[in-house]
Write a protein that holds these residues in place. Structure first.
Motif, PDB file in Angstrom:
ATOM      1  N   ALA A   1      -5.771  -7.014  48.581  1.00 28.34           N
ATOM      2  CA  ALA A   1      -6.753  -7.350  49.955  1.00 28.34           C
ATOM      3  C   ALA A   1      -8.160  -7.967  49.171  1.00 28.34           C
ATOM      4  N   GLU A   2      -8.689  -7.057  48.267  1.00 28.05           N
ATOM      5  CA  GLU A   2      -9.925  -7.164  47.762  1.00 28.05           C
ATOM      6  C   GLU A   2     -10.051  -8.237  46.769  1.00 28.05           C
ATOM      7  N   GLU A   3      -8.930  -9.016  46.414  1.00 28.58           N
ATOM      8  CA  GLU A   3      -9.046 -10.307  45.599  1.00 28.58           C
ATOM      9  C   GLU A   3      -9.296 -11.449  46.316  1.00 28.58           C
ATOM     10  N   ALA A   4      -9.865 -12.256  45.292  1.00 32.64           N
ATOM     11  CA  ALA A   4     -10.057 -13.861  45.520  1.00 32.64           C
ATOM     12  C   ALA A   4      -9.176 -14.679  44.972  1.00 32.64           C
ATOM     13  N   PHE A   5      -8.492 -15.730  45.664  1.00 27.90           N
ATOM     14  CA  PHE A   5      -7.424 -16.482  44.970  1.00 27.90           C
ATOM     15  C   PHE A   5      -7.887 -17.889  45.344  1.00 27.90           C
ATOM     16  N   LEU A   6      -7.446 -18.851  44.278  1.00 30.39           N
ATOM     17  CA  LEU A   6      -7.717 -20.120  44.481  1.00 30.39           C
ATOM     18  C   LEU A   6      -6.142 -20.823  44.437  1.00 30.39           C
ATOM     19  N   GLU A   7      -5.816 -21.490  45.451  1.00 32.62           N
ATOM     20  CA  GLU A   7      -4.151 -22.318  45.491  1.00 32.62           C
ATOM     21  C   GLU A   7      -4.579 -23.630  45.403  1.00 32.62           C
ATOM     22  N   VAL A   8      -3.794 -24.181  44.458  1.00 32.74           N
ATOM     23  CA  VAL A   8      -3.517 -25.641  44.032  1.00 32.74           C
ATOM     24  C   VAL A   8      -2.520 -26.036  44.686  1.00 32.74           C
ATOM     25  N   GLY A   9      -2.746 -27.178  45.628  1.00 36.49           N
ATOM     26  CA  GLY A   9      -1.560 -27.876  46.054  1.00 36.49           C
ATOM     27  C   GLY A   9      -0.609 -26.748  46.814  1.00 36.49           C
ATOM     28  N   PRO A  10      -1.344 -26.346  48.096  1.00 38.72           N
ATOM     29  CA  PRO A  10      -0.609 -25.330  48.946  1.00 38.72           C
ATOM     30  C   PRO A  10       0.554 -26.063  49.844  1.00 38.72           C
ATOM     31  N   GLY A  11       0.441 -27.218  49.906  1.00 36.20           N
ATOM     32  CA  GLY A  11       1.806 -28.106  50.384  1.00 36.20           C
ATOM     33  C   GLY A  11       1.815 -27.444  52.090  1.00 36.20           C
ATOM     34  N   HIS A  12       3.186 -26.967  52.107  1.00 45.02           N
ATOM     35  CA  HIS A  12       3.384 -26.386  53.435  1.00 45.02           C
ATOM     36  C   HIS A  12       2.892 -25.086  53.673  1.00 45.02           C
ATOM     37  N   GLY A  13       2.584 -24.415  52.629  1.00 44.16           N
ATOM     38  CA  GLY A  13       2.125 -23.188  52.613  1.00 44.16           C
ATOM     39  C   GLY A  13       2.970 -21.925  52.372  1.00 44.16           C
ATOM     40  N   ALA A  14       3.981 -22.373  51.519  1.00 41.71           N
ATOM     41  CA  ALA A  14       4.873 -21.523  51.119  1.00 41.71           C
ATOM     42  C   ALA A  14       4.391 -20.016  50.458  1.00 41.71           C
ATOM     43  N   LEU A  15       3.339 -20.435  49.773  1.00 35.12           N
ATOM     44  CA  LEU A  15       2.432 -19.174  49.024  1.00 35.12           C
ATOM     45  C   LEU A  15       1.551 -18.757  50.010  1.00 35.12           C
ATOM     46  N   THR A  16       0.781 -19.760  50.571  1.00 29.29           N
ATOM     47  CA  THR A  16      -0.588 -19.517  51.143  1.00 29.29           C
ATOM     48  C   THR A  16      -0.175 -18.320  52.536  1.00 29.29           C
TER      49      THR A  16
ATOM     50  N   ARG B   1       5.751 -39.563  47.088  1.00 23.58           N
ATOM     51  CA  ARG B   1       5.919 -39.583  45.643  1.00 23.58           C
ATOM     52  C   ARG B   1       4.710 -39.594  44.742  1.00 23.58           C
ATOM     53  N   ARG B   2       3.583 -40.405  45.238  1.00 24.04           N
ATOM     54  CA  ARG B   2       2.586 -40.584  44.636  1.00 24.04           C
ATOM     55  C   ARG B   2       1.794 -39.150  44.578  1.00 24.04           C
ATOM     56  N   PHE B   3       1.914 -38.389  45.312  1.00 19.61           N
ATOM     57  CA  PHE B   3       1.321 -36.852  45.111  1.00 19.61           C
ATOM     58  C   PHE B   3       2.363 -36.036  44.387  1.00 19.61           C
ATOM     59  N   GLY B   4       3.388 -36.493  43.860  1.00 17.48           N
ATOM     60  CA  GLY B   4       4.471 -35.519  43.258  1.00 17.48           C
ATOM     61  C   GLY B   4       4.988 -34.313  44.054  1.00 17.48           C
ATOM     62  N   GLN B   5       5.235 -34.616  44.981  1.00 20.75           N
ATOM     63  CA  GLN B   5       5.344 -33.438  46.137  1.00 20.75           C
ATOM     64  C   GLN B   5       6.806 -32.989  45.971  1.00 20.75           C
ATOM     65  N   ASN B   6       7.177 -31.649  45.834  1.00 15.39           N
ATOM     66  CA  ASN B   6       8.225 -30.961  46.000  1.00 15.39           C
ATOM     67  C   ASN B   6       8.150 -29.787  46.631  1.00 15.39           C
ATOM     68  N   PHE B   7       8.369 -29.533  47.827  1.00 11.11           N
ATOM     69  CA  PHE B   7       7.924 -28.470  48.678  1.00 11.11           C
ATOM     70  C   PHE B   7       8.938 -27.178  48.412  1.00 11.11           C
ATOM     71  N   LEU B   8       8.276 -26.006  47.852  1.00 10.92           N
ATOM     72  CA  LEU B   8       8.953 -24.905  47.782  1.00 10.92           C
ATOM     73  C   LEU B   8       9.451 -24.351  49.174  1.00 10.92           C
ATOM     74  N   HIS B   9      10.816 -23.893  49.300  1.00 12.20           N
ATOM     75  CA  HIS B   9      11.127 -23.405  50.699  1.00 12.20           C
ATOM     76  C   HIS B   9      12.113 -22.178  50.527  1.00 12.20           C
ATOM     77  N   ASP B  10      12.739 -21.807  49.316  1.00 11.54           N
ATOM     78  CA  ASP B  10      13.644 -20.736  49.239  1.00 11.54           C
ATOM     79  C   ASP B  10      12.710 -19.444  49.406  1.00 11.54           C
ATOM     80  N   ARG B  11      13.197 -18.659  50.208  1.00 10.15           N
ATOM     81  CA  ARG B  11      12.309 -17.444  51.093  1.00 10.15           C
ATOM     82  C   ARG B  11      12.455 -16.191  49.588  1.00 10.15           C
ATOM     83  N   GLN B  12      13.752 -16.354  49.109  1.00  9.09           N
ATOM     84  CA  GLN B  12      13.808 -15.306  48.103  1.00  9.09           C
ATOM     85  C   GLN B  12      12.903 -15.735  46.815  1.00  9.09           C
ATOM     86  N   VAL B  13      12.900 -16.934  46.312  1.00  8.80           N
ATOM     87  CA  VAL B  13      12.185 -17.254  45.410  1.00  8.80           C
ATOM     88  C   VAL B  13      10.581 -16.981  45.783  1.00  8.80           C
ATOM     89  N   ILE B  14      10.189 -17.297  46.785  1.00  7.14           N
ATOM     90  CA  ILE B  14       8.808 -17.115  47.282  1.00  7.14           C
ATOM     91  C   ILE B  14       8.389 -15.684  47.232  1.00  7.14           C
TER      92      ILE B  14
END
Length: 265
Positions: free
Chosen positions: A30-45, A6-19
């Motif tokens: 492939a040639e782009e550079a990304f910064l991901e904030v709060g990857p959690g379990h890596g749903a987007l990573t 709770r102190r990190f405000g974590q709600n992990f995304l898991h719905d594959r269709q939404v992802i």
């Protein structure tokens, strides 16, 4: 399995269709550079790495960092994991290291979404776009216009920096644990030609913060100590109006007036 904290405000995304819908909206290359904030379990990573994009992930939870660093070892040169509070992590060095406009993605913790928006959007010159999952009400506030009950400091400051494109809603059931509110995925695109031109960002921030600090006050009273009634009139604004009645251009004129006032003192 890692439990949400709770102190990190974590709600992990898991719905594959939404992802998948989010990844399609981001359209990574492939040639782009990304910064991901709060990857959690890596749903987007994971899907971003599958597109062979270069990605820097900032995660504050050390247990999640440990898992992500295993992925780092498996994607040498493609993934970099930083254990840090995103609010305290300098963004400019990450932009410089990318060597190209940075693309920012993230499922922002609800308890820190507003300060993170201010922090991330302050570096628009080096950012191509931001794709963020936020509370629906926060997206509504960002996109609100003058006269709306949700128009405020966030609306003015984000609109001065970016074009706002609300994309789609995400229901509570797409997360674990499910939040009590609906979320919305949004795209922010920094302005190539800022609508306020060369208006000083610090002056704008001071004027907007003061104006909305006490919304029920007239600008004459809210801006006391920054601009008097005469200066407000010089900006083409009636001092008896309230903060929510002033559009972006009006706040730009107030900020320019404050800058001129400071330069002549």
């Amino acid at each position: 399995m890692h439990r949400a904290r709770r102190r990190f405000g974590q709600n992990f995304l898991h719905d594959r269709q939404v992802i998948q819908q989010m990844v399609m909206a981001i359209a990574p290359r492939a040639e782009e550079a990304f910064l991901e904030v709060g990857p959690g379990h890596g749903a987007l990573t994971r899907p971003l790495l599958d597109h062979a994009a270069r990605l820097t992930a900032i995660e504050v939870d050390r247990d999640l960092v440990a898992t992500l660093r295993h992925w780092d070892a498996a994607h040498t040169g493609q993934l970099r994991v930083i254990e840090a509070d995103a609010l305290a992590e300098p963004i400019q060095p990450l932009i410089d290291a990318a060597g190209q406009p940075l693309r920012i993605v993230g499922n922002l913790p609800y308890n820190l979404s507003t300060p993170l928006l201010f922090h991330l959007s302050a570096f628009t010159h080096g950012i191509r776009d931001l794709h963020l999952l936020l509370q629906r009400e926060v997206v509504d506030r960002m996109a609100a216009g003058p006269g709306s009950r949700v128009y405020g400091r966030l609306s003015v400051m984000i609109q001065a920096r970016c074009r706002i494109e609300p994309l789609f809603e995400v229901p509570p059931g797409a997360f674990s644990p499910p939040p009590t509110i609906t979320s919305r995925f949004v795209r922010l695109i920094p302005h190539t030609h800022p609508p306020l031109g060369d208006t000083d960002g610090e002056c704008l921030a001071r004027v907007v913060a003061a104006a909305f600090a006490q919304r029920r006050k007239t600008l004459r009273n809210a801006l006391r100590g920054l601009l008097d009634a005469t200066a407000i009139r010089d900006a083409g604004i009636d001092p008896t109006t309230r903060a929510e009645q002033i559009d972006l251009a009006g706040y730009g004129r107030l900020a320019d007036t404050l800058q001129t006032q400071q330069d002549t003192q």
